[in-house]
Design an enzyme around this catalytic site. Structure first.
Site, PDB file in Angstrom:
ATOM      1  N   SER A 109       0.745  -1.239   0.221  1.00 19.68           N
ATOM      2  CA  SER A 109       0.043   0.014   0.038  1.00 19.68           C
ATOM      3  C   SER A 109       0.859   1.315   0.071  1.00 19.68           C
ATOM      4  O   SER A 109       2.100   1.111   0.411  1.00 19.68           O
ATOM      5  CB  SER A 109      -0.814  -0.043   1.245  1.00 19.68           C
ATOM      6  OG  SER A 109      -1.360   1.119   1.565  1.00 19.68           O
ATOM      7  N   TYR A 144      -2.362  -0.922  10.140  1.00 20.68           N
ATOM      8  CA  TYR A 144      -2.410  -1.244   8.740  1.00 20.68           C
ATOM      9  C   TYR A 144      -0.985  -0.544   8.111  1.00 20.68           C
ATOM     10  O   TYR A 144      -0.261  -1.381   7.585  1.00 20.68           O
ATOM     11  CB  TYR A 144      -3.447  -0.343   8.060  1.00 20.68           C
ATOM     12  CG  TYR A 144      -3.584  -0.784   6.673  1.00 20.68           C
ATOM     13  CD1 TYR A 144      -3.952  -2.175   6.249  1.00 20.68           C
ATOM     14  CD2 TYR A 144      -3.276   0.197   5.551  1.00 20.68           C
ATOM     15  CE1 TYR A 144      -4.258  -2.456   4.724  1.00 20.68           C
ATOM     16  CE2 TYR A 144      -3.423  -0.144   4.198  1.00 20.68           C
ATOM     17  CZ  TYR A 144      -3.879  -1.334   3.892  1.00 20.68           C
ATOM     18  OH  TYR A 144      -4.093  -1.761   2.674  1.00 20.68           O
TER      19      TYR A 144
END
Lengths: 260, 259
Positions: free
Chosen positions: B142, B155
């Site tokens: 990401s 995350y």
């Protein structure tokens, strides 16, 4: 149906090495292509070898000059009616040296050839692309755009600079359907590297040209040099319509050399 | 005959979103696929959508489960005789909160689904890839693997860890014909995002739409990226030209990440 059907591309340099591989790949994908080089006879020979017929044209000129970098954009538009893909590709060194021994003339040449050339061709291309709200700018940078090596300070500094230029321009035109990306190849044994490599190796304090190839290769994870075909494959992807969301990328084709 | 004809890919989290888009791209190029995912009905619908008969199969399981990750690789090899490509799309987070209030469970879940899944899958896959001197490993990382966002430590931290794994494994197997890359994707409006996004947004004090808008505004393109963008880059990495691309943390984020 090629990925670049109906597109027009211009490539500074392009008669050999990375630019040549891009030109050949673009032709295969259905684009019309303008390539550039200093020598008209060599250019015609390259066109004949590439076999693109009416889909390829040659623009003669020294890629370290403003005239050539702006001229190639105008030429492409005149010849093929528009410009969709600008590959700011030409670059290199002539008589590189460590900073302490670097001549003003070489420094100026490298700034022109590697940095100003990209600015000139990018600016002209963007002026054409912005009203059309579509375009792809691809800059051939280098692994040396993120790292540094002794003996090639002009090359390293200018490649770092073009990476910054790419990031700025990407932000400027991001909502206009135009992407701006840099390809950062590791060392590839191109004709140009074969010609200038021995002198560069000496300036880098290395015993031989082969030692320079070995040094770059050893820095990678794959322990091998890269190929022009690998760079061309990435170029096709970035040039395609499908890559509309890829912009501002500093895309490595370096066998895992760069740490970031 | 596609470029991936005769090649075998295992895709963890391959039944929807970015995993399914990659599965579709690889299927179009001729690869045989083993997909995994939590929900059997999504596995069935993915196989129906791919519609490539014996060239695709599904195994039920969850990326947070070590046994499943190892089983996915084992079943891939059992069915097709080898594994050439591993893609890990397992990812997400839950119970997001600023670190001062973040629970062990939330961090553990984030580490399991994003990072440990990548490690377990990779270790098992390398057992087959190293002897055959060929492999392509792709993690869906990401933009949050490169930058940070407040409130999303569960995350951001594991995605950074995935990028670290990418760099390390790339160096370990670089001379063995195996490449390892991370796709650092911007926010995509996928089933995973729709599942974990609203809660993440709430923990950040905003609506789900605000969250997507925030991600879009950070980009140069001012829009979200798509699963097809990831599939396009994955296709380049598994192509012949991909041999020269490894250890990359490739931004697919509309110009968001600064490096």
């Amino acid at each position: 149906m090629g990925k670049l059907e109906g597109k027009v591309a211009a490539i500074t340099g392009g008669t050999r090495s990375i630019g040549r591989a891009m030109a050949e790949a673009f032709l295969r994908e259905g684009a019309q292509v303008v390539v550039n080089g200093r020598d008209a006879a060599k250019g015609e020979q390259a066109l004949a070898e590439m076999g693109g017929g009416d889909n390829i044209a040659f623009f003669a000129g020294d890629a370290s000059t403003q005239e050539t970098n702006e001229g190639i954009v105008d030429f492409a538009v005149e010849r093929f009616g528009k410009l969709d893909i600008m590959c700011c590709n030409s670059g290199g060194v002539r008589e590189t040296a460590p900073v302490a021994q670097m001549s003003d003339a070489e420094w100026a040449l490298e700034i022109d050839w590697n940095l100003n050339s990209v600015f000139w061709s990018m600016r002209r291309a963007l002026q054409h692309m912005i009203p059309r709200e579509t375009g792809r700018i691809l800059v051939t940078s280098s692994v040396e755009g993120k790292l540094g090596k002794p003996g090639i300070p002009g090359y390293v500094a200018t490649k770092h600079a073009v990476n910054g230029l790419v990031k700025s321009a990407a932000q400027e035109v991001g909502t206009l359907g135009i992407t701006v990306n840099a390809l950062l190849p590791g060392l590839i044994e191109t004709d140009i590297v074969r010609e200038t490599g021995p002198a560069s190796a000496e300036m880098m304090g290395l015993p031989s040209y082969e030692a320079m190839l070995e040094l770059f290769s050893q820095e990678s994870a794959i322990q091998a040099l890269n190929t022009v075909e690998q760079v061309a494959a990435a170029a096709v992807m970035f040039a395609s319509d499908a890559a509309a969301n890829l912009t501002g990328c500093l895309f490595a084709v370096d066998g895992g050399t760069m740490p970031y | 005959m596609g470029e991936l004809s005769g090649q075998v890919a295992a895709i963890c989290g391959g039944t929807s979103g970015v995993g399914l888009a990659i599965a579709q791209a690889f299927a179009n190029d001729g690869a045989s696929l083993m997909l995994s995912g939590r929900r059997a009905e999504k596995g069935d619908s993915a196989l129906a959508e791919l519609n490539i008969g014996d060239r695709a199969a599904y195994v039920q399981g969850d990326g947070t489960d070590k046994a499943h990750c190892e089983d996915l690789i084992a079943q891939t090899v059992a069915r097709y005789g080898k594994i050439d490509i591993l893609v890990n799309c397992a990812g997400g987070s839950k119970d997001n909160a600023p670190v001062a209030e973040l629970s062990d469970d939330a961090m553990e879940f984030g580490m399991n689904v994003n990072f440990w899944s990548s490690f377990w899958l990779t270790r098992a896959a390398l057992g087959h890839m190293i002897p055959q001197n060929y492999g392509r490993i792709i993690y869906i990382s990401s933009v949050e693997g490169k930058v940070g966002k407040p409130g999303l430590a569960a995350y951001v931290a594991p995605k950074h860890a995935v990028n670290a794994l990418t760099k390390t494994v790339a160096r370990e197997v670089g001379t063995l014909g195996i490449t390892v890359n991370a796709l650092c994707a911007g926010a995509m409006d996928t089933p995973m995002m729709r599942e974990s996004g609203p809660e993440a947004a709430e923990s950040l004090g905003m609506t789900y739409e605000d969250l997507l808008g925030w991600f879009a505004q950070e980009s140069a393109t001012k829009r979200l990226v798509t699963v097809e963008d990831c599939a396009m880059v994955a296709s380049l990495l598994v192509s012949e030209a991909g041999a020269g691309m490894t250890g990359g943390m490739i931004s697919i984020d509309g110009g968001t990440a600064p490096y």
